[in-house]
Design a protein around this motif. Sequence first.
Motif, short mmCIF file in Angstrom:
data_model
loop_
_atom_site.label_atom_id
_atom_site.label_comp_id
_atom_site.label_asym_id
_atom_site.label_seq_id
_atom_site.Cartn_x
_atom_site.Cartn_y
_atom_site.Cartn_z
N ALA A 132 0.82 -1.22 0.00
CA ALA A 132 0.00 0.00 0.00
C ALA A 132 0.85 1.27 0.00
CB ALA A 132 -0.94 0.00 1.20
N ILE A 133 2.04 1.21 0.61
CA ILE A 133 2.89 2.41 0.66
C ILE A 133 3.97 2.40 -0.42
CG2 ILE A 133 2.44 2.82 3.11
CD1 ILE A 133 5.34 1.77 3.63
N GLY A 134 3.92 1.42 -1.30
CA GLY A 134 4.83 1.42 -2.44
C GLY A 134 6.10 0.61 -2.30
N VAL A 135 6.17 -0.25 -1.28
CA VAL A 135 7.33 -1.13 -1.16
C VAL A 135 7.26 -2.14 -2.30
CG1 VAL A 135 8.49 -2.89 0.27
CG2 VAL A 135 7.46 -0.87 1.35
N THR A 136 8.36 -2.28 -3.03
CA THR A 136 8.41 -3.26 -4.12
C THR A 136 9.52 -4.27 -3.93
OG1 THR A 136 9.79 -1.78 -5.44
CG2 THR A 136 7.40 -1.69 -5.82
N GLY A 137 10.48 -3.96 -3.07
CA GLY A 137 11.60 -4.86 -2.83
C GLY A 137 12.17 -4.62 -1.46
N THR A 138 13.15 -5.45 -1.11
CA THR A 138 13.75 -5.35 0.22
C THR A 138 15.26 -5.19 0.11
OG1 THR A 138 13.89 -7.77 0.33
CG2 THR A 138 11.94 -6.74 1.31
N PRO A 139 15.86 -4.50 1.07
CA PRO A 139 15.22 -3.81 2.19
C PRO A 139 14.68 -2.44 1.77
CG PRO A 139 17.60 -3.52 2.32
CD PRO A 139 17.34 -4.42 1.14
N THR A 140 13.60 -2.05 2.40
CA THR A 140 13.05 -0.71 2.25
C THR A 140 12.84 -0.16 3.65
OG1 THR A 140 11.94 -1.23 0.16
CG2 THR A 140 11.09 0.65 1.39
N TYR A 141 13.22 1.08 3.85
CA TYR A 141 13.12 1.72 5.16
C TYR A 141 12.07 2.83 5.09
CZ TYR A 141 17.74 -0.41 5.27
OH TYR A 141 18.79 -1.29 5.18
N VAL A 142 11.32 2.98 6.18
CA VAL A 142 10.40 4.09 6.29
C VAL A 142 10.62 4.75 7.65
CG1 VAL A 142 7.99 4.84 6.32
CG2 VAL A 142 8.69 3.00 4.76
N GLY A 144 9.93 8.76 9.53
CA GLY A 144 9.47 10.14 9.41
C GLY A 144 8.68 10.38 8.14
N GLY A 145 7.95 9.37 7.68
CA GLY A 145 7.13 9.52 6.47
C GLY A 145 7.92 9.42 5.17
N GLU A 146 9.21 9.15 5.26
CA GLU A 146 10.04 9.06 4.06
C GLU A 146 10.41 7.60 3.79
OE1 GLU A 146 14.17 10.95 2.28
OE2 GLU A 146 13.10 12.00 3.87
N ARG A 147 10.23 7.18 2.55
CA ARG A 147 10.58 5.81 2.15
C ARG A 147 11.93 5.81 1.45
NH1 ARG A 147 6.85 4.49 -1.78
NH2 ARG A 147 8.44 4.44 -3.38
N LEU A 148 12.82 4.94 1.92
CA LEU A 148 14.16 4.82 1.36
C LEU A 148 14.35 3.39 0.88
CD1 LEU A 148 15.85 6.58 4.39
CD2 LEU A 148 15.45 7.62 2.16
N ASP A 149 14.66 3.22 -0.40
CA ASP A 149 14.79 1.89 -0.99
C ASP A 149 16.24 1.45 -0.95
OD1 ASP A 149 14.73 -0.41 -2.47
OD2 ASP A 149 14.11 0.53 -4.34
N GLY A 150 16.50 0.36 -0.23
CA GLY A 150 17.87 -0.15 -0.14
C GLY A 150 18.15 -1.32 -1.05
N GLY A 151 17.21 -1.69 -1.87
CA GLY A 151 17.39 -2.86 -2.72
C GLY A 151 18.48 -2.70 -3.76
N GLN A 152 18.65 -1.51 -4.28
CA GLN A 152 19.69 -1.30 -5.30
C GLN A 152 21.04 -1.05 -4.66
OE1 GLN A 152 18.91 -1.79 -8.52
NE2 GLN A 152 16.93 -2.32 -7.65
N SER A 153 21.07 -0.25 -3.61
CA SER A 153 22.35 0.09 -2.98
C SER A 153 22.09 0.60 -1.57
CB SER A 153 23.05 1.17 -3.80
OG SER A 153 24.15 1.67 -3.08
N GLN A 154 22.95 0.19 -0.66
CA GLN A 154 22.88 0.68 0.71
C GLN A 154 23.67 1.98 0.87
OE1 GLN A 154 20.25 -1.52 2.01
NE2 GLN A 154 21.40 -0.90 3.76
N ASP A 155 24.40 2.36 -0.16
CA ASP A 155 25.29 3.52 -0.05
C ASP A 155 24.52 4.77 0.39
OD1 ASP A 155 27.35 1.95 -0.90
OD2 ASP A 155 27.37 2.70 -2.96
N GLY A 156 24.96 5.33 1.50
CA GLY A 156 24.39 6.58 1.99
C GLY A 156 23.07 6.44 2.74
N LEU A 157 22.50 5.25 2.75
CA LEU A 157 21.20 5.09 3.41
C LEU A 157 21.27 5.27 4.91
CD1 LEU A 157 19.20 2.25 1.65
CD2 LEU A 157 18.75 4.68 1.68
N ARG A 158 22.29 4.66 5.55
CA ARG A 158 22.38 4.79 7.00
C ARG A 158 22.53 6.25 7.39
NH1 ARG A 158 26.83 1.49 9.78
NH2 ARG A 158 28.12 3.34 9.68
N GLU A 159 23.34 6.99 6.64
CA GLU A 159 23.53 8.41 6.94
C GLU A 159 22.21 9.16 6.80
OE1 GLU A 159 25.41 6.59 4.87
OE2 GLU A 159 27.33 6.55 5.94
N ARG A 160 21.44 8.84 5.76
CA ARG A 160 20.14 9.50 5.55
C ARG A 160 19.17 9.16 6.68
NH1 ARG A 160 17.51 13.40 5.09
NH2 ARG A 160 15.55 13.41 3.98
N ILE A 161 19.14 7.90 7.09
CA ILE A 161 18.28 7.48 8.20
C ILE A 161 18.69 8.22 9.47
CG2 ILE A 161 17.70 5.54 9.71
CD1 ILE A 161 17.92 3.76 7.11
#
Length: 174
Positions: A132-142, A144-161
Amino acid sequence: MSDSSPARPAAPVLDVWCELQCPDCRTALDDLRALRARYGDRLDVRLRHFPLEKHKHAFAAAQAAEEAFDQGRGWAYTEAVLARVPELDREGEALLVEVARELGLDAEEFDTALVDGRHILIVDADQAEGKAIGVTGTPTYVIGGERLDGGQSQDGLRERIEEIADRLLAEQRD
């Protein structure tokens, strides 16, 4: 007598849409460990299930993870299974019960939970919410209302979170 101390605000929530047979989720483990270590109980990191059809043991693994949370060792179990993705591919449910036994959990209860399906509704609900919120693959993080897709690359995701978590925690103090 009433308690007049101010209620502690609820911790910001990081939903991690994950699949325990997913190599990308295995790669994300270091980031999850780092986030849980950095924030402790100031950030509510929640495992959300999104088993993918291409992985035949993912649905059972999600149910087993829920049983592990019921037995008080959910994250330890999740990490242990993710560390053994190639074995899960080969061994399926037998590995899920073996990991429970290795962690000192009630392995017989795991076996029973996989048969009686007591956790299916939780897994189904997570998957439906994810879709319903648009998750299509894993891992996906949500967070503060922001969806971050980690399926392609984890680069920079932890910093953004961390940026989002720090902002949410700062807003609670204001």
